[in-house]
Design a protein around this motif. Structure first.
Motif, mmCIF file in Angstrom:
data_model
loop_
_atom_site.group_PDB
_atom_site.id
_atom_site.type_symbol
_atom_site.label_atom_id
_atom_site.label_comp_id
_atom_site.label_asym_id
_atom_site.label_seq_id
_atom_site.Cartn_x
_atom_site.Cartn_y
_atom_site.Cartn_z
ATOM 1 N N SER A 34 1.505 19.042 -8.376
ATOM 2 C CA SER A 34 2.049 17.816 -7.801
ATOM 3 C C SER A 34 1.504 17.656 -6.387
ATOM 4 C CB SER A 34 3.578 17.855 -7.790
ATOM 5 O OG SER A 34 4.032 18.897 -6.964
ATOM 6 N N TYR A 35 1.928 16.605 -5.722
ATOM 7 C CA TYR A 35 1.497 16.403 -4.347
ATOM 8 C C TYR A 35 2.652 15.847 -3.530
ATOM 9 C CZ TYR A 35 0.713 11.533 -5.845
ATOM 10 O OH TYR A 35 0.851 10.269 -6.356
ATOM 11 N N ILE A 36 2.550 16.095 -2.230
ATOM 12 C CA ILE A 36 3.550 15.587 -1.291
ATOM 13 C C ILE A 36 2.837 14.720 -0.262
ATOM 14 C CG2 ILE A 36 5.070 17.565 -1.641
ATOM 15 C CD1 ILE A 36 4.100 18.655 1.070
ATOM 16 N N LEU A 37 3.581 13.794 0.319
ATOM 17 C CA LEU A 37 3.014 12.860 1.296
ATOM 18 C C LEU A 37 3.903 12.754 2.523
ATOM 19 C CD1 LEU A 37 2.204 9.893 -1.112
ATOM 20 C CD2 LEU A 37 0.599 11.586 -0.256
ATOM 21 N N PHE A 38 3.286 12.343 3.617
ATOM 22 C CA PHE A 38 3.992 12.050 4.855
ATOM 23 C C PHE A 38 3.584 10.652 5.323
ATOM 24 C CE2 PHE A 38 3.331 16.582 4.557
ATOM 25 C CZ PHE A 38 4.551 17.117 4.926
ATOM 26 N N PRO A 39 3.935 9.601 4.563
ATOM 27 C CA PRO A 39 3.492 8.258 4.953
ATOM 28 C C PRO A 39 4.272 7.730 6.159
ATOM 29 C CG PRO A 39 4.904 8.127 3.031
ATOM 30 C CD PRO A 39 4.720 9.592 3.332
ATOM 31 N N ASP A 40 3.536 7.200 7.120
ATOM 32 C CA ASP A 40 4.204 6.566 8.254
ATOM 33 C C ASP A 40 4.392 5.078 7.930
ATOM 34 O OD1 ASP A 40 1.740 5.334 8.675
ATOM 35 O OD2 ASP A 40 1.287 6.449 10.490
ATOM 36 N N LEU A 41 4.994 4.349 8.857
ATOM 37 C CA LEU A 41 5.317 2.947 8.601
ATOM 38 C C LEU A 41 4.075 2.099 8.332
ATOM 39 C CD1 LEU A 41 8.018 1.554 8.344
ATOM 40 C CD2 LEU A 41 7.752 0.719 10.669
ATOM 41 N N SER A 42 2.955 2.414 8.967
ATOM 42 C CA SER A 42 1.735 1.632 8.721
ATOM 43 C C SER A 42 1.249 1.829 7.282
ATOM 44 C CB SER A 42 0.633 1.982 9.718
ATOM 45 O OG SER A 42 0.175 3.298 9.519
ATOM 46 N N VAL A 43 1.364 3.034 6.760
ATOM 47 C CA VAL A 43 0.970 3.297 5.368
ATOM 48 C C VAL A 43 1.932 2.588 4.415
ATOM 49 C CG1 VAL A 43 0.742 5.105 3.609
ATOM 50 C CG2 VAL A 43 -0.151 5.487 5.913
ATOM 51 N N LEU A 44 3.227 2.656 4.715
ATOM 52 C CA LEU A 44 4.217 1.979 3.873
ATOM 53 C C LEU A 44 3.998 0.472 3.874
ATOM 54 C CD1 LEU A 44 7.329 4.059 4.928
ATOM 55 C CD2 LEU A 44 6.011 4.263 2.804
ATOM 56 N N SER A 45 3.638 -0.063 5.023
ATOM 57 C CA SER A 45 3.350 -1.486 5.133
ATOM 58 C C SER A 45 2.109 -1.851 4.317
ATOM 59 C CB SER A 45 3.162 -1.863 6.601
ATOM 60 O OG SER A 45 2.822 -3.214 6.727
ATOM 61 N N GLU A 46 1.077 -1.029 4.397
ATOM 62 C CA GLU A 46 -0.155 -1.256 3.632
ATOM 63 C C GLU A 46 0.130 -1.233 2.126
ATOM 64 O OE1 GLU A 46 -4.154 -1.788 2.535
ATOM 65 O OE2 GLU A 46 -3.242 -2.049 4.504
ATOM 66 N N ALA A 47 1.089 -0.403 1.719
ATOM 67 C CA ALA A 47 1.431 -0.295 0.294
ATOM 68 C C ALA A 47 2.029 -1.587 -0.256
ATOM 69 C CB ALA A 47 2.395 0.872 0.066
ATOM 70 N N THR A 48 2.512 -2.475 0.605
ATOM 71 C CA THR A 48 3.068 -3.747 0.124
ATOM 72 C C THR A 48 1.985 -4.662 -0.429
ATOM 73 O OG1 THR A 48 2.980 -4.827 2.283
ATOM 74 C CG2 THR A 48 5.027 -3.665 1.725
ATOM 75 N N THR A 49 0.735 -4.468 0.034
ATOM 76 C CA THR A 49 -0.367 -5.315 -0.436
ATOM 77 C C THR A 49 -1.411 -4.531 -1.219
ATOM 78 O OG1 THR A 49 -1.563 -5.028 1.651
ATOM 79 C CG2 THR A 49 -0.101 -6.959 1.464
ATOM 80 N N ASN A 50 -1.224 -3.223 -1.354
ATOM 81 C CA ASN A 50 -2.187 -2.387 -2.050
ATOM 82 C C ASN A 50 -1.475 -1.657 -3.190
ATOM 83 O OD1 ASN A 50 -3.823 -0.189 -2.841
ATOM 84 N ND2 ASN A 50 -4.885 -0.208 -0.867
ATOM 85 N N PRO A 51 -1.560 -2.191 -4.404
ATOM 86 C CA PRO A 51 -0.842 -1.597 -5.541
ATOM 87 C C PRO A 51 -1.215 -0.143 -5.814
ATOM 88 C CG PRO A 51 -1.799 -3.721 -6.146
ATOM 89 C CD PRO A 51 -2.300 -3.389 -4.779
ATOM 90 N N LYS A 52 -2.471 0.221 -5.608
ATOM 91 C CA LYS A 52 -2.907 1.608 -5.859
ATOM 92 C C LYS A 52 -2.218 2.559 -4.873
ATOM 93 C CE LYS A 52 -5.469 4.628 -7.994
ATOM 94 N NZ LYS A 52 -5.118 5.069 -9.325
ATOM 95 N N LEU A 53 -2.165 2.167 -3.610
ATOM 96 C CA LEU A 53 -1.493 2.987 -2.602
ATOM 97 C C LEU A 53 -0.004 3.104 -2.911
ATOM 98 C CD1 LEU A 53 -1.530 4.608 0.009
ATOM 99 C CD2 LEU A 53 -1.334 2.441 1.263
ATOM 100 N N ALA A 54 0.618 1.998 -3.314
ATOM 101 C CA ALA A 54 2.044 2.027 -3.680
ATOM 102 C C ALA A 54 2.273 2.988 -4.846
ATOM 103 C CB ALA A 54 2.527 0.620 -4.036
ATOM 104 N N GLU A 55 1.369 2.973 -5.820
ATOM 105 C CA GLU A 55 1.481 3.873 -6.969
ATOM 106 C C GLU A 55 1.362 5.336 -6.532
ATOM 107 O OE1 GLU A 55 -0.886 4.892 -11.134
ATOM 108 O OE2 GLU A 55 -1.536 3.192 -9.919
ATOM 109 N N ILE A 56 0.452 5.615 -5.618
ATOM 110 C CA ILE A 56 0.273 6.983 -5.106
ATOM 111 C C ILE A 56 1.558 7.457 -4.432
ATOM 112 C CG2 ILE A 56 -0.932 8.342 -3.332
ATOM 113 C CD1 ILE A 56 -3.455 6.612 -4.056
ATOM 114 N N ILE A 57 2.167 6.610 -3.634
ATOM 115 C CA ILE A 57 3.413 6.981 -2.945
ATOM 116 C C ILE A 57 4.532 7.172 -3.962
ATOM 117 C CG2 ILE A 57 5.168 6.206 -1.297
ATOM 118 C CD1 ILE A 57 2.829 4.738 0.184
ATOM 119 N N ARG A 58 4.652 6.259 -4.915
ATOM 120 C CA ARG A 58 5.716 6.357 -5.924
ATOM 121 C C ARG A 58 5.618 7.625 -6.770
ATOM 122 N NH1 ARG A 58 4.220 1.215 -7.471
ATOM 123 N NH2 ARG A 58 5.211 -0.314 -6.136
ATOM 124 N N ASN A 59 4.392 8.097 -7.030
ATOM 125 C CA ASN A 59 4.190 9.244 -7.904
ATOM 126 C C ASN A 59 4.235 10.592 -7.185
ATOM 127 O OD1 ASN A 59 4.008 7.725 -10.248
ATOM 128 N ND2 ASN A 59 1.823 7.368 -9.968
#
Length: 163
Positions: A34-59
């Motif tokens: 598995s993997y772990i992440l430390f997304p900051d607010l800029s990454v979370l914001s980018e995930a609103t318009t980038n479905p692949k990034l959102a999927e990476i965070i969700r998984n």
């Protein structure tokens, strides 16, 4: 240990703090691999318009709040035990207090050399580090097809680091 999540933008972060993160990772309470992440607010914001990034965070097995804004949002939503989880502090603690192994992938060669110098001071923790490697820079739409990334991942997986 079940880790609850709280919604932030179009993804979810783990309801976690440094102590809980250390315990979960040290006691191997997340699935492997598995993997772990430390997304900051800029990454979370980018995930609103980038479905692949959102999927990476969700998984991710753990997506830990990196920064006070995420901690603040969690507390506004009623998650009182959430606090910022510093990747640096968590990894340093795991190196010193745990027998888990590590491989560091990413950043620049200069930063990797700085990490090596600083981490070597944690002796005997340094023998828990199986390797370091600078990651190649590729555009987000090229990640899936990068032979260099694929080769690096095979090498890392063959060493079987815990992190």
């Amino acid at each position: 240990m079940l880790i609850n999540k709280f919604p932030i933008f179009n993804v979810e972060l783990s309801d976690i703090n440094l102590e809980k993160a250390f315990t979960v990772l040290d006691k191997k309470e997340i699935p492997s691999p598995s993997y772990i992440l430390f997304p900051d607010l800029s990454v979370l914001s980018e995930a609103t318009t980038n479905p692949k990034l959102a999927e990476i965070i969700r998984n991710a097995s753990l997506a830990m709040p990196d920064g006070k804004p995420s901690e603040f949002i969690a507390k506004l939503k009623g998650y009182r035990n959430v606090s910022t989880v510093s990747g640096y502090k968590l990894i340093k603690r795991l190196l010193v207090e745990s027998d888990r192994t590590h491989y560091f992938y990413g950043s620049s060669e200069e930063k990797i050399e700085l990490m090596k110098r600083n981490l070597s001071k944690l002796d005997p923790s340094f023998n828990k580090i199986l390797g370091f490697k600078e990651a190649p820079f590729v555009e987000i739409n090229e990640i899936e097809f990068s032979s260099e990334l694929e080769s690096d991942l095979k090498e890392i997986n063959s060493l079987k680091p815990d992190f």
